[in-house]
Design a protein around this motif. Structure first.
Motif, mmCIF file in Angstrom:
data_model
loop_
_atom_site.group_PDB
_atom_site.id
_atom_site.type_symbol
_atom_site.label_atom_id
_atom_site.label_comp_id
_atom_site.label_asym_id
_atom_site.label_seq_id
_atom_site.Cartn_x
_atom_site.Cartn_y
_atom_site.Cartn_z
ATOM 1 N N VAL A 26 1.131 -1.606 0.122
ATOM 2 C CA VAL A 26 -0.249 -0.171 0.287
ATOM 3 C C VAL A 26 0.512 1.814 0.062
ATOM 4 N N PHE A 27 2.103 1.392 0.744
ATOM 5 C CA PHE A 27 3.181 2.819 0.696
ATOM 6 C C PHE A 27 3.542 2.703 -0.615
ATOM 7 N N GLY A 28 4.324 1.855 -1.641
ATOM 8 C CA GLY A 28 4.254 1.412 -2.982
ATOM 9 C C GLY A 28 2.802 1.755 -4.004
ATOM 10 N N ARG A 29 2.284 1.979 -3.409
ATOM 11 C CA ARG A 29 1.025 1.932 -4.403
ATOM 12 C C ARG A 29 1.006 3.984 -4.316
ATOM 13 N N ALA A 30 0.574 4.427 -2.937
ATOM 14 C CA ALA A 30 0.949 5.652 -2.320
ATOM 15 C C ALA A 30 2.414 6.348 -2.824
ATOM 16 N N LEU A 31 3.126 6.090 -2.991
ATOM 17 C CA LEU A 31 4.086 6.792 -3.390
ATOM 18 C C LEU A 31 4.346 6.770 -4.959
ATOM 19 N N ALA A 32 4.038 5.554 -5.853
ATOM 20 C CA ALA A 32 4.041 5.264 -7.075
ATOM 21 C C ALA A 32 2.509 6.656 -7.865
ATOM 22 N N GLY A 33 1.439 6.729 -7.111
ATOM 23 C CA GLY A 33 0.681 7.866 -6.866
ATOM 24 C C GLY A 33 1.339 9.399 -7.069
ATOM 25 N N MET A 34 2.241 8.913 -5.760
ATOM 26 C CA MET A 34 2.090 10.721 -5.911
ATOM 27 C C MET A 34 3.356 10.965 -7.364
ATOM 28 N N ARG A 35 4.344 10.347 -7.364
ATOM 29 C CA ARG A 35 5.432 9.459 -8.721
ATOM 30 C C ARG A 35 4.611 10.242 -10.317
ATOM 31 N N ARG A 36 3.473 10.240 -10.277
ATOM 32 C CA ARG A 36 2.948 9.823 -11.287
ATOM 33 C C ARG A 36 2.379 11.744 -11.694
ATOM 34 N N TRP A 37 1.759 12.079 -10.456
ATOM 35 C CA TRP A 37 1.648 13.940 -10.218
ATOM 36 C C TRP A 37 2.633 14.020 -10.819
ATOM 37 N N ARG A 38 4.365 14.355 -10.011
ATOM 38 C CA ARG A 38 4.943 14.000 -11.391
ATOM 39 C C ARG A 38 5.020 14.334 -12.237
ATOM 40 N N ALA A 39 4.948 12.800 -13.107
ATOM 41 C CA ALA A 39 4.919 12.433 -14.432
ATOM 42 C C ALA A 39 4.405 13.253 -14.847
ATOM 43 N N ASN A 40 3.345 13.406 -14.693
ATOM 44 C CA ASN A 40 1.994 14.459 -15.344
ATOM 45 C C ASN A 40 1.954 15.809 -14.667
ATOM 46 N N GLU A 41 3.319 16.816 -14.559
ATOM 47 C CA GLU A 41 3.467 17.787 -13.983
ATOM 48 C C GLU A 41 3.272 19.278 -15.470
ATOM 49 N N ARG A 42 3.879 18.791 -16.442
ATOM 50 C CA ARG A 42 3.310 19.876 -17.934
ATOM 51 C C ARG A 42 1.121 19.226 -17.702
ATOM 52 N N GLU A 43 1.030 18.938 -17.658
ATOM 53 C CA GLU A 43 -0.855 18.901 -17.829
ATOM 54 C C GLU A 43 -1.125 19.561 -16.547
ATOM 55 N N LEU A 44 -1.274 18.426 -15.113
ATOM 56 C CA LEU A 44 -1.050 19.226 -14.497
ATOM 57 C C LEU A 44 0.046 19.830 -13.253
ATOM 58 N N PRO A 45 0.695 21.378 -13.435
ATOM 59 C CA PRO A 45 1.341 21.471 -12.278
ATOM 60 C C PRO A 45 0.616 21.206 -10.634
ATOM 61 N N LEU A 46 1.142 20.330 -9.935
ATOM 62 C CA LEU A 46 1.682 21.018 -8.169
ATOM 63 C C LEU A 46 2.387 20.732 -8.213
ATOM 64 N N SER A 47 2.786 21.525 -6.808
ATOM 65 C CA SER A 47 3.586 21.462 -6.428
ATOM 66 C C SER A 47 3.401 20.808 -5.189
ATOM 67 N N THR A 48 3.796 19.536 -3.831
ATOM 68 C CA THR A 48 3.346 18.641 -3.357
ATOM 69 C C THR A 48 4.446 18.825 -2.155
ATOM 70 N N LEU A 49 4.214 19.511 -1.351
ATOM 71 C CA LEU A 49 4.745 19.526 0.592
ATOM 72 C C LEU A 49 3.758 17.434 1.226
ATOM 73 N N VAL A 50 5.299 16.999 1.176
ATOM 74 C CA VAL A 50 5.290 15.760 1.941
ATOM 75 C C VAL A 50 5.455 15.842 3.487
ATOM 76 N N PHE A 51 3.990 15.792 4.417
ATOM 77 C CA PHE A 51 4.917 16.325 5.699
ATOM 78 C C PHE A 51 5.435 14.788 6.778
ATOM 79 N N ASN A 52 6.246 14.484 7.835
ATOM 80 C CA ASN A 52 6.575 13.748 8.378
ATOM 81 C C ASN A 52 6.865 14.094 9.766
ATOM 82 N N ALA A 53 5.393 14.185 10.591
ATOM 83 C CA ALA A 53 6.297 14.592 11.331
ATOM 84 C C ALA A 53 6.065 14.043 13.365
ATOM 85 N N ILE A 54 6.813 13.037 12.815
ATOM 86 C CA ILE A 54 6.535 12.030 13.674
ATOM 87 C C ILE A 54 7.047 11.995 15.164
#
Length: 141
Positions: A59-87
């Motif tokens: 499931v973690f791999g699925r989530a990371l793959a989804g976020m990588r697809r955002w980057r791969a499609n940045e020309r079509e849909l430019p998204l700045s993404t911030l992932v916070f890890n506040a452990i």
């Protein structure tokens, strides 16, 4: 009020819901004209002792793959993404790989540090210091 009217919020209670939300982000971003996505609770949401390690990895791999697809499609849909890890508490030993994998997938990693002079934001080799403490920053309480 103007800012809050433009914020869209989705909350995942399980890692499965988080992975599903990640996959739905492009459609929601197009619908609302979003340009920035904030993701919180990663990797903590995957640190569930009732979830088998193999399932957490999948499931973690699925989530990371989804976020990588955002980057791969940045020309079509430019998204700045911030992932916070506040452990605030350490991950269970069998799940410490989550933090490592998250850092490896990131373009940059920053850490907030409290110093005697105030709050500092430090990065790695690519981004050594983003924000140094100043006379105007107050210590965290």
């Amino acid at each position: 009020e103007e800012l809050l009217a433009r914020v869209r919020l989705s909350r995942a209670f399980t890692c499965f819901q988080l992975a599903e939300l990640v996959e739905r982000v492009p459609a929601a971003a197009r619908r609302y004209g979003a340009r920035c996505v904030f993701v919180t609770g990663v990797p903590e949401i995957f640190d569930d002792e009732e979830l088998e390690a193999a399932e957490a990895r999948r499931v973690f791999g699925r989530a990371l793959a989804g976020m990588r697809r955002w980057r791969a499609n940045e020309r079509e849909l430019p998204l700045s993404t911030l992932v916070f890890n506040a452990i605030l508490t350490p991950l269970h030993a069998p799940r410490r790989w989550l933090e490592t994998q998250l850092e490896r997938a990131a373009d940059g990693v920053f850490r907030f540090e409290e110093t005697p002079q105030g709050l500092a934001v430090r990065g790695g080799e690519k981004f050594p210091v983003l924000c140094a403490p100043s006379a105007f920053s107050a210590p965290l309480r």
